[in-house]
Design a protein around this motif. Structure first.
Motif, mmCIF file in Angstrom:
data_model
loop_
_atom_site.group_PDB
_atom_site.id
_atom_site.type_symbol
_atom_site.label_atom_id
_atom_site.label_comp_id
_atom_site.label_asym_id
_atom_site.label_seq_id
_atom_site.Cartn_x
_atom_site.Cartn_y
_atom_site.Cartn_z
ATOM 1 N N ALA A 144 2.555 -4.774 -1.635
ATOM 2 C CA ALA A 144 3.631 -4.695 -2.623
ATOM 3 C C ALA A 144 3.083 -4.323 -3.992
ATOM 4 C CB ALA A 144 4.376 -6.031 -2.685
ATOM 5 N N LEU A 145 1.916 -4.871 -4.356
ATOM 6 C CA LEU A 145 1.305 -4.544 -5.644
ATOM 7 C C LEU A 145 0.890 -3.086 -5.701
ATOM 8 C CD1 LEU A 145 0.091 -5.351 -8.395
ATOM 9 C CD2 LEU A 145 -1.986 -6.026 -7.166
ATOM 10 N N VAL A 146 0.255 -2.587 -4.637
ATOM 11 C CA VAL A 146 -0.194 -1.200 -4.604
ATOM 12 C C VAL A 146 0.988 -0.245 -4.770
ATOM 13 C CG1 VAL A 146 -1.128 0.564 -3.048
ATOM 14 C CG2 VAL A 146 -2.306 -1.617 -3.303
ATOM 15 N N ALA A 147 2.120 -0.608 -4.200
ATOM 16 C CA ALA A 147 3.306 0.246 -4.314
ATOM 17 C C ALA A 147 3.802 0.352 -5.749
ATOM 18 C CB ALA A 147 4.419 -0.286 -3.412
ATOM 19 N N ARG A 148 3.526 -0.663 -6.578
ATOM 20 C CA ARG A 148 3.981 -0.663 -7.967
ATOM 21 C C ARG A 148 2.950 -0.105 -8.955
ATOM 22 N NH1 ARG A 148 8.162 -4.195 -9.064
ATOM 23 N NH2 ARG A 148 8.136 -3.168 -11.106
ATOM 24 N N LEU A 149 1.689 -0.051 -8.552
ATOM 25 C CA LEU A 149 0.634 0.362 -9.486
ATOM 26 C C LEU A 149 0.793 1.786 -10.028
ATOM 27 C CD1 LEU A 149 -2.556 -1.260 -7.910
ATOM 28 C CD2 LEU A 149 -1.369 -1.916 -10.009
ATOM 29 N N PRO A 150 1.296 2.765 -9.238
ATOM 30 C CA PRO A 150 1.469 4.102 -9.815
ATOM 31 C C PRO A 150 2.352 4.125 -11.057
ATOM 32 C CG PRO A 150 1.566 4.226 -7.436
ATOM 33 C CD PRO A 150 1.548 2.760 -7.796
ATOM 34 N N GLU A 151 3.268 3.153 -11.186
ATOM 35 C CA GLU A 151 4.113 3.082 -12.383
ATOM 36 C C GLU A 151 3.264 2.837 -13.630
ATOM 37 O OE1 GLU A 151 7.025 0.063 -11.766
ATOM 38 O OE2 GLU A 151 7.669 0.865 -9.811
ATOM 39 N N ALA A 152 2.077 2.246 -13.438
ATOM 40 C CA ALA A 152 1.162 1.997 -14.554
ATOM 41 C C ALA A 152 0.048 3.039 -14.607
ATOM 42 C CB ALA A 152 0.561 0.598 -14.423
ATOM 43 N N GLY A 153 0.215 4.132 -13.840
ATOM 44 C CA GLY A 153 -0.790 5.175 -13.831
ATOM 45 C C GLY A 153 -2.020 4.833 -13.011
ATOM 46 N N LEU A 154 -1.892 3.903 -12.074
ATOM 47 C CA LEU A 154 -3.018 3.466 -11.248
ATOM 48 C C LEU A 154 -2.698 3.720 -9.787
ATOM 49 C CD1 LEU A 154 -3.783 0.046 -12.985
ATOM 50 C CD2 LEU A 154 -5.030 2.193 -13.291
ATOM 51 N N ASP A 155 -3.265 4.783 -9.240
ATOM 52 C CA ASP A 155 -3.117 5.071 -7.825
ATOM 53 C C ASP A 155 -4.458 4.776 -7.175
ATOM 54 O OD1 ASP A 155 -2.649 5.933 -5.306
ATOM 55 O OD2 ASP A 155 -2.129 7.996 -5.829
ATOM 56 N N VAL A 156 -4.597 3.584 -6.608
ATOM 57 C CA VAL A 156 -5.901 3.129 -6.134
ATOM 58 C C VAL A 156 -6.271 3.696 -4.773
ATOM 59 C CG1 VAL A 156 -5.753 1.016 -7.482
ATOM 60 C CG2 VAL A 156 -4.957 1.025 -5.107
ATOM 61 N N GLY A 157 -5.427 4.557 -4.203
ATOM 62 C CA GLY A 157 -5.774 5.184 -2.951
ATOM 63 C C GLY A 157 -5.821 4.234 -1.772
ATOM 64 N N HIS A 158 -4.972 3.227 -1.795
ATOM 65 C CA HIS A 158 -4.963 2.266 -0.701
ATOM 66 C C HIS A 158 -4.549 2.935 0.608
ATOM 67 C CE1 HIS A 158 -4.321 -1.366 1.585
ATOM 68 N NE2 HIS A 158 -3.072 -1.032 1.780
ATOM 69 N N TYR A 159 -5.205 2.538 1.677
ATOM 70 C CA TYR A 159 -4.870 3.050 3.002
ATOM 71 C C TYR A 159 -4.104 1.990 3.770
ATOM 72 C CZ TYR A 159 -7.691 7.297 3.108
ATOM 73 O OH TYR A 159 -8.193 8.556 2.887
ATOM 74 N N ALA A 160 -3.011 2.406 4.372
ATOM 75 C CA ALA A 160 -2.313 1.535 5.309
ATOM 76 C C ALA A 160 -2.803 1.893 6.711
ATOM 77 C CB ALA A 160 -0.809 1.730 5.219
ATOM 78 N N LEU A 161 -3.091 0.889 7.513
ATOM 79 C CA LEU A 161 -3.539 1.160 8.868
ATOM 80 C C LEU A 161 -2.485 1.962 9.617
ATOM 81 C CD1 LEU A 161 -5.113 -2.259 9.857
ATOM 82 C CD2 LEU A 161 -6.301 -0.084 9.758
ATOM 83 N N PRO A 162 -2.912 2.949 10.415
ATOM 84 C CA PRO A 162 -1.934 3.757 11.151
ATOM 85 C C PRO A 162 -1.176 2.907 12.154
ATOM 86 C CG PRO A 162 -4.165 4.171 11.949
ATOM 87 C CD PRO A 162 -4.303 3.330 10.714
#
Length: 254
Positions: A144-162
């Motif tokens: 949930a946090l990773v989904a919101r981070l781009p709003e702050a200019g932070l795209d951490v490149g998280h991978y979701a397992l296939p």
């Protein structure tokens, strides 16, 4: 500050919360072979402190000499032919890499005994962020946090397992057996009905569903726990299963 656990099967762990308040003691059941993964306790602030030698301003960090610069670079240099299935673009000596070039983030994720942590580092931008959680639902909080981070200019490149989109296949006895990485052993077993389970001594079983391309999904009965996707690897397409990849580890079949 984190303190090493005593050399006992039941690890008594202590930690200091931010501001110096001492956290209560936690008894964590784990074998000594897993001490490197769960023998220390720390806060998210501690994780960011551990990331400081990797940031562009490392010389301003009082303890920057604890980790020489050549060691820092080695941690971020991806090992050739090491494929971190579903977790990252590459894997160095201890750090995962997400993305390439100036856009690359580094870090590591971990989960043990109902706790989880996530760390991301961007050396060029001198940024580090961390999350710790004391629940099996911690990975969901990170998602949930990773989904919101781009709003702050932070795209951490998280991978979701296939997640396999094919229907589950019938259980196959060819996957049964014991798989090991060092002292860690996992067993693929079946019950009287033939259903498959992934299990480890002293831990609860994960129910396995098989899918195409030797993918599997492991589901535990713990509340809020995310299913984990792994795969079996064969010596050649029609050959026997030789490896099991699960949670960032490749395990040889015994």
């Amino acid at each position: 500050r984190p303190h090493p656990c005593p050399p006992r099967h039941r690890h008594h762990r202590h930690a200091l919360r931010a501001g110096g308040e001492r956290a209560e003691r936690v008894d964590h059941m784990a074998s000594l072979s897993l001490a490197a993964a769960g023998g220390l306790v720390g806060s998210a602030t501690d994780l960011v402190t551990a990331a400081r030698p990797h940031l562009a301003d490392r010389k301003s960090f009082a303890q920057h000499d604890l980790l020489p610069e050549d060691a820092v670079l080695a941690m971020r240099t991806c090992v050739p032919d090491a494929e971190p299935f579903g977790l990252a673009d590459g894997w160095g000596l201890g750090l995962m890499r997400h993305g390439t070039g100036d856009g690359a983030w580094y870090g590591h994720d971990g989960a043990v005994g109902g706790a989880s942590c996530n760390l991301r580092i961007h050396p060029d931008r001198s940024l580090a962020l961390a999350l710790t959680a004391n629940s099996t639902a911690g990975p969901k909080l990170w998602e949930a946090l990773v989904a919101r981070l781009p709003e702050a200019g932070l795209d951490v490149g998280h991978y979701a397992l296939p997640v396999p989109d094919s229907a589950p296949l019938a259980p196959d006895a060819g996957h049964l057996g014991t798989y090991a990485n060092g002292d860690l052993e996992l067993m693929v077993t079946h019950d009287a009905a033939g259903d498959l389970f992934l299990t480890r001594e002293s831990y609860s079983d994960y129910r396995l569903s098989l899918h195409e391309d030797d993918l599997f999904v492991a589901r535990s009965g713990e509340p809020g726990a995310l299913p984990i996707t792994g795969r079996f690897v064969r010596e050649h397409p029609a050959g026997p299963v030789a490896l099991l990849q699960y949670g960032g580890r490749a395990m040889h079949r015994l």
